[in-house]
Design an enzyme around this catalytic site. Structure first.
Site, PDB file in Angstrom:
ATOM      1  N   THR A 293       0.819  -1.211   0.000  1.00 12.86           N
ATOM      2  CA  THR A 293       0.000   0.000   0.000  1.00 12.86           C
ATOM      3  C   THR A 293       0.860   1.271   0.000  1.00 12.86           C
ATOM      4  O   THR A 293       0.512   2.260  -0.639  1.00 12.86           O
ATOM      5  CB  THR A 293      -0.942   0.011   1.208  1.00 12.86           C
ATOM      6  N   PHE A 421      -6.831   4.296   5.850  1.00 12.56           N
ATOM      7  CA  PHE A 421      -6.240   3.200   6.616  1.00 12.56           C
ATOM      8  C   PHE A 421      -7.295   2.392   7.375  1.00 12.56           C
ATOM      9  O   PHE A 421      -6.982   1.732   8.352  1.00 12.56           O
ATOM     10  CB  PHE A 421      -5.198   3.737   7.591  1.00 12.56           C
ATOM     11  N   CYS A 428      -5.350   0.068  10.385  1.00 18.73           N
ATOM     12  CA  CYS A 428      -3.966  -0.349  10.115  1.00 18.73           C
ATOM     13  C   CYS A 428      -3.041   0.012  11.276  1.00 18.73           C
ATOM     14  O   CYS A 428      -2.893   1.188  11.626  1.00 18.73           O
ATOM     15  CB  CYS A 428      -3.482   0.301   8.838  1.00 18.73           C
TER      16      CYS A 428
END
Length: 505
Positions: A293, A421, A428
């Protein structure tokens, strides 16, 4: 609606929307629905996220799609998403492509079901690895890896060659998480081809997405060769990670990095430790999620900087002012790059590299006082459309504008409108690691190069559960070294801007 009886089992397995949304008929779906096949007209097998964004613009803040007899509900309206963030009524749902990764990552942090105890154990053991003190310790290694990138780009600049932006950002972020987290060097910049870890990872991510486009009863027949290849990719990833762990056990600890914590740290309350199998799953999770990512985020940011030289110059002037002529910016100096961080935030707004997350009802409830949901019902939050909701971001929501993340602008927006996120307890864990790394790298590249786009390039986005620019190349031209004391355009003096609910997969 009445709450489900306490203690009743949470529904397991795939749940089509008819099972959990009593008023499903009120939610719009695309026209021209076909028997058996569902909403396939105009849908591309390789671009499900971008197709869903297109459909979302037509159908509104909540809609449904049907495929192979299964119904899926998508949400993106800011009011709906804010309600889904209520942790007393909703939790992470592991579904669609994420569940397809469980043969690889099992009960790792990203793919664990909420009821699996290893998720909380691993989270509590590893969270200190992302503290400010730990992050400061990772900073020198991030600089070291970035130096390998700039050496690579210097050679390309001297030869007048294009640089492969997504490829080089993937090398950078893989080496960064491997070296800071696990003391391992993949030698990515010394290879003419991607490391086998990257090849196998791309294969497993692509296969997980592909599984969503094939009727489950037919998958063993239609994907026989692909399933065999995926099994080989999973085995290769496992072998690589097992070797990393074996070397660590043989060589001893490495000053408390993530792998040390996995192998040696007990839970502060229960005294439990991660099992060898779970260590393997967590290492795979961090190596995959910890670079895939971030490399996409950097690639999109560099794309927009190359197209907007005025934004790039403003960010470059800030780097020159804050860092001066130092070769090695200190950890604290990275957080002072307010405008560079806004460039990153705006790039993640337009193209969140983790483009969706799922939420399920933990009890019978009504979403936003409008849509009844039974316990276990779930929905997929379409983040690129949440980030383009015109009621929040304005009529020009598709336009790149880092000033949307000026502190005053951030304060004026409702909460839970920026979610690159994820959200809640399962957001995350490494978001601050990723943001520090990406801001540092952008600062280093802006200070060292002028970025020139390929005039013939038009942004194409490839999807493999994550999003990444496809075929993006540019020329990096060395600039003169900065002189200490160069003034920069005005930047705010407050804390680095943070989006609502995030810098929060």
């Amino acid at each position: 609606m009445a709450e489900t009886t306490a203690g009743a089992a949470v529904p397991k397995g795939f749940r089509s929307a008819e099972q959990g949304w009593p008023a499903l008929h009120r939610i719009p779906h695309p026209p021209y629905r076909l028997p058996l096949l569902g909403d396939v007209i105009g849908a591309g097998r390789r671009t499900p996220v971008q197709d869903s964004v297109r459909i979302a613009r037509q159908l509104g803040p909540v809609f449904r799609r049907r495929a192979f007899g299964k119904e899926f509900v998508f949400t993106w309206g800011a009011r709906l998403v804010a309600d889904l963030a209520d942790e007393s009524r909703f939790a992470k749902h592991v579904g669609l492509g994420v569940a397809n990764l469980r043969p690889l990552a099992g009960d790792g942090l990203f793919t664990a079901y909420n009821h699996e105890p290893n998720w909380q154990l691993a989270h509590d053991v590893l969270a200190p690895g992302f503290s400010r003190e730990a992050m400061s310790g990772y900073h020198p290694m991030m600089l070291s890896v970035a130096a390998r990138l700039t050496e690579h780009w210097d050679r390309a600049a001297a030869a007048g060659r294009w640089v492969d932006v997504p490829g080089d950002m993937t090398k950078l972020t893989l080496e960064t998480i491997a070296r800071t987290g696990f003391g391992h060097d993949f030698g990515s910049f010394e290879r003419s081809r991607p490391h086998p870890f990257v090849t196998a990872m791309v294969g497993t991510l692509s296969h997980a997405q592909r599984l969503n486009n094939v009727p489950p009863p037919l998958a063993p027949l239609l994907l026989r060769r692909a399933n065999r290849r995926n099994a080989e990719d999973i085995a290769r990833l496992g072998h690589i990670v097992d070797e990393v762990v074996r070397r660590r056990r043989a060589d001893g600890h490495a000053d408390g990095d993530l792998l040390d914590r996995m192998l040696e740290t007990a839970h502060p309350v229960t005294g439990e430790r991660l099992s060898p199998e779970n260590v393997r799953r967590q290492v795979i999770t961090f190596l995959v999620a910890g670079h895939e990512t971030t490399s996409g985020a950097l690639s999109f940011a560099l794309h927009y900087l190359s197209l907007h030289p005025d934004v790039a110059e403003r960010a470059r002037a800030e780097v020159d002012r804050v860092w001066g002529d130092t070769d090695t910016p200190a950890y604290e100096q990275v957080a002072r790059l307010r405008h560079v961080r806004r460039v990153l935030d705006e790039s993640l707004r337009l193209w969140p590299t983790a483009p969706a997350y799922s939420r399920e009802a933990t009890r019978d409830t009504v979403l936003a006082d409008e849509h009844p949901m039974r316990r276990g019902a779930w929905t997929l939050v379409l983040v690129p459309m949440l980030h383009r909701d015109p009621e929040v971001w304005g009529a020009d929501a598709d336009r790149f504008d880092p000033d949307r993340f000026e502190p005053a602008a951030v304060r004026s927006r409702p909460p839970h409108t920026y979610k690159p996120f994820g959200t809640g307890a399962r957001a995350c864990i490494g978001r601050q690691f990723a943001l520090h790394e990406a801001t540092l790298v952008l600062g280093l590249l802006l200070r060292r190069y002028h970025l020139h786009p390929d005039p013939s390039y038009r942004l194409r986005v490839t999807e493999r559960l994550t999003l990444m620019p496809e075929g993006l190349r540019m020329r990096a031209v060395r600039r003169s070294p900065p002189r200490a004391g160069i003034p920069a355009p005005r930047t705010d003096t407050g804390a680095a801007s943070r989006g609502s609910g995030g810098p929060a997969g």
